[in-house]
Design an enzyme around this catalytic site. Structure first.
Site, PDB file in Angstrom:
ATOM      1  N   ALA A  34      11.263  -5.226 -13.014  1.00 59.79           N
ATOM      2  CA  ALA A  34      11.546  -4.400 -13.977  1.00 59.79           C
ATOM      3  C   ALA A  34      13.242  -4.080 -13.820  1.00 59.79           C
ATOM      4  O   ALA A  34      13.740  -4.170 -12.735  1.00 59.79           O
ATOM      5  CB  ALA A  34      11.010  -2.955 -14.017  1.00 59.79           C
ATOM      6  N   THR A  35      13.798  -3.886 -14.845  1.00 62.85           N
ATOM      7  CA  THR A  35      15.161  -3.445 -15.026  1.00 62.85           C
ATOM      8  C   THR A  35      15.304  -2.215 -13.972  1.00 62.85           C
ATOM      9  O   THR A  35      16.436  -2.307 -12.918  1.00 62.85           O
ATOM     10  CB  THR A  35      15.880  -3.239 -16.294  1.00 62.85           C
ATOM     11  OG1 THR A  35      15.646  -4.126 -17.240  1.00 62.85           O
ATOM     12  CG2 THR A  35      17.313  -3.005 -16.302  1.00 62.85           C
ATOM     13  N   MET A  42      19.767  -1.529  -6.219  1.00 62.34           N
ATOM     14  CA  MET A  42      21.207  -1.547  -6.101  1.00 62.34           C
ATOM     15  C   MET A  42      21.713  -0.357  -5.529  1.00 62.34           C
ATOM     16  O   MET A  42      22.753  -0.087  -4.580  1.00 62.34           O
ATOM     17  CB  MET A  42      21.879  -2.124  -7.436  1.00 62.34           C
ATOM     18  CG  MET A  42      21.794  -3.473  -7.707  1.00 62.34           C
ATOM     19  SD  MET A  42      22.259  -3.956  -9.506  1.00 62.34           S
ATOM     20  CE  MET A  42      22.400  -5.441  -9.454  1.00 62.34           C
ATOM     21  N   GLU A  43      21.250   0.687  -6.113  1.00 59.13           N
ATOM     22  CA  GLU A  43      21.795   2.115  -5.569  1.00 59.13           C
ATOM     23  C   GLU A  43      21.305   2.287  -4.121  1.00 59.13           C
ATOM     24  O   GLU A  43      21.995   2.981  -3.331  1.00 59.13           O
ATOM     25  CB  GLU A  43      20.866   3.147  -6.461  1.00 59.13           C
ATOM     26  CG  GLU A  43      21.550   3.407  -7.934  1.00 59.13           C
ATOM     27  CD  GLU A  43      21.088   4.779  -8.199  1.00 59.13           C
ATOM     28  OE1 GLU A  43      22.012   5.720  -7.999  1.00 59.13           O
ATOM     29  OE2 GLU A  43      20.242   4.728  -9.310  1.00 59.13           O
ATOM     30  N   GLY A  62      24.561   8.918  -6.974  1.00 56.71           N
ATOM     31  CA  GLY A  62      24.828   8.078  -8.203  1.00 56.71           C
ATOM     32  C   GLY A  62      25.468   8.934  -9.636  1.00 56.71           C
ATOM     33  O   GLY A  62      24.582  10.059  -9.782  1.00 56.71           O
ATOM     34  N   HIS A  69      21.498  -7.383 -17.084  1.00 59.04           N
ATOM     35  CA  HIS A  69      20.151  -7.711 -16.628  1.00 59.04           C
ATOM     36  C   HIS A  69      20.214  -9.145 -17.087  1.00 59.04           C
ATOM     37  O   HIS A  69      19.741  -9.558 -18.215  1.00 59.04           O
ATOM     38  CB  HIS A  69      18.973  -7.141 -17.043  1.00 59.04           C
ATOM     39  CG  HIS A  69      17.618  -7.503 -16.273  1.00 59.04           C
ATOM     40  ND1 HIS A  69      16.657  -6.636 -16.265  1.00 59.04           N
ATOM     41  CD2 HIS A  69      17.372  -8.493 -15.281  1.00 59.04           C
ATOM     42  CE1 HIS A  69      15.869  -7.320 -15.395  1.00 59.04           C
ATOM     43  NE2 HIS A  69      16.137  -8.336 -14.926  1.00 59.04           N
ATOM     44  N   THR A  70      20.611 -10.272 -16.282  1.00 59.70           N
ATOM     45  CA  THR A  70      20.769 -11.534 -16.863  1.00 59.70           C
ATOM     46  C   THR A  70      19.803 -12.597 -16.598  1.00 59.70           C
ATOM     47  O   THR A  70      19.880 -13.708 -17.044  1.00 59.70           O
ATOM     48  CB  THR A  70      22.244 -12.220 -16.113  1.00 59.70           C
ATOM     49  OG1 THR A  70      22.157 -12.057 -14.764  1.00 59.70           O
ATOM     50  CG2 THR A  70      23.378 -11.490 -16.522  1.00 59.70           C
ATOM     51  N   ARG A 113      29.315   6.191  -7.013  1.00 61.93           N
ATOM     52  CA  ARG A 113      28.797   7.199  -6.470  1.00 61.93           C
ATOM     53  C   ARG A 113      29.638   8.155  -6.027  1.00 61.93           C
ATOM     54  O   ARG A 113      31.144   7.860  -5.865  1.00 61.93           O
ATOM     55  CB  ARG A 113      27.834   6.496  -5.013  1.00 61.93           C
ATOM     56  CG  ARG A 113      26.876   5.523  -5.598  1.00 61.93           C
ATOM     57  CD  ARG A 113      26.019   5.179  -4.107  1.00 61.93           C
ATOM     58  NE  ARG A 113      25.143   6.338  -3.760  1.00 61.93           N
ATOM     59  CZ  ARG A 113      23.948   6.804  -4.390  1.00 61.93           C
ATOM     60  NH1 ARG A 113      23.593   6.031  -5.401  1.00 61.93           N
ATOM     61  NH2 ARG A 113      23.239   7.694  -3.835  1.00 61.93           N
TER      62      ARG A 113
END
Length: 336
Positions: A34-35, A42-43, A62, A69-70, A113
């Site tokens: 999922a996105t 990433m966070e 954050g 989302h590629t 952040r």
């Protein structure tokens, strides 16, 4: 926070499983990461990169995520997530982030952040300026119509964003056609053929990038009134988020007929919306008045389309501006 310079990077490898897929968060059949899963990874990597420079009692939070989302990330195959510090502005740090699987990019973008005093942050005060974190009871108004494809995308995102920021959501279904008439708004499907063709392609591209299935009802746009009234009832019953998701996915992904009361009843049954029938709700003059009032209030508030959000008296328009809304919800509430 100890000294920090640009160019520092960190890489971690994650392997998505069934619990990490879009299907696991309600997007049936989409068995790829999922996105939100990729964003959370990433966070996490960005937070890990900053951890060694934090002083005792400090933490990072954050404030902005802007990613594309590629490509799909398959389950049971490692995903490499890299974060690199691209800018440092005091306690505000910007990261360039990428995720790859099998050497192929699946997500890229930017993450921000802020370093905070954890104790003061949790107490509701921040060192980043006067004021406090979002106050208990703060709410964002979400205005939408089922016949808007962008509302489909936004409706599956706003609840999660707001919960992460400690903000409540007021779900405000309205009649988009009537709003456009009231404010002489732009109707994309009535534009010149070239722009209309681009618009339709853009919808498909955006849905694919978000990992959302897109197979709208062949009769789009359909008359939305019955569905809107049932959505207003769901909002009164504190079931707006799951019921709206059922209606949106049904209409935009499964080709469901949202004018069919039996179809709406099936959707209501799936989320426990009752005991009144959807046929009863759709015929109730009260909910007809609610939709009319929402539409009128939207026009008076300066709305010119949907999806739209009002937070702290500021308008944010379109699913493509939800990153700005997210950043606003994360900002301290200015002291009076």
């Amino acid at each position: 926070m100890r000294h920090l310079t640009t160019g520092l990077s960190r890489t971690r490898v994650f392997t998505p499983d069934a619990d990490d897929t879009a299907a696991a968060v309600g997007n049936a059949g989409v068995d790829v990461a999922a996105t939100v899963t990729l964003i959370l990874w990433m966070e996490e990597v960005c937070g890990d990169l900053l951890h060694p420079v934090l002083e005792d009692g400090e933490a990072t939070v954050g404030t902005r995520v802007a990613v594309d989302h590629t490509g799909p990330a398959r389950t049971a195959r490692p995903v490499t997530v890299e974060a690199r510090i691209s800018a440092v502005d005091g306690r505000r740090i910007t990261f360039a982030v990428t995720a790859r699987q099998d050497g192929r990019e699946v997500m890229t973008g930017e993450h921000h952040r802020v370093v905070v005093s954890l104790a003061r942050f949790l107490e509701g005060a921040s060192r980043e300026g006067p004021g406090s974190t979002p106050a208990a009871g703060e709410r964002v108004s979400f205005w939408f119509d089922v016949i808007s494809p962008w509302s489909y995308l936004a409706s599956l995102t706003i609840g999660r964003l707001a919960r992460r920021r400690g903000v409540g959501v007021d779900w405000r279904p309205l009649h988009l056609g009537n709003l456009m008439t009231a404010v002489d708004g732009m109707r994309p499907m009535e534009q010149n053929p070239r722009r209309r063709a681009w618009y339709l392609q853009d919808i498909e591209d955006r849905m694919a990038a978000a990992g959302l299935p897109y197979h709208p009802h062949a009769g789009q746009p359909m008359r939305p009134s019955r569905a809107l009234r049932c959505m207003a009832h769901a909002a009164d019953s504190n079931l707006a988020e799951p019921f709206v998701a059922q209606v949106m996915r049904g209409y935009w992904a499964d080709g469901a007929d949202i004018t069919d009361l039996d179809v709406l009843q099936e959707m209501a049954d799936r989320v426990g919306l009752g005991p009144r029938s959807m046929a009863d709700i759709a015929a109730d003059p009260h909910y007809k008045d609610v939709i009319a009032a929402n539409t009128r209030e939207a026009a008076e508030a300066g709305l010119f389309g949907v999806p739209a959000f009002i937070f702290r008296d500021k308008l944010y328009f379109g699913s493509d501006h939800m990153d700005m809304l997210d950043a606003a919800m994360a900002l301290p509430l200015e002291a009076p």
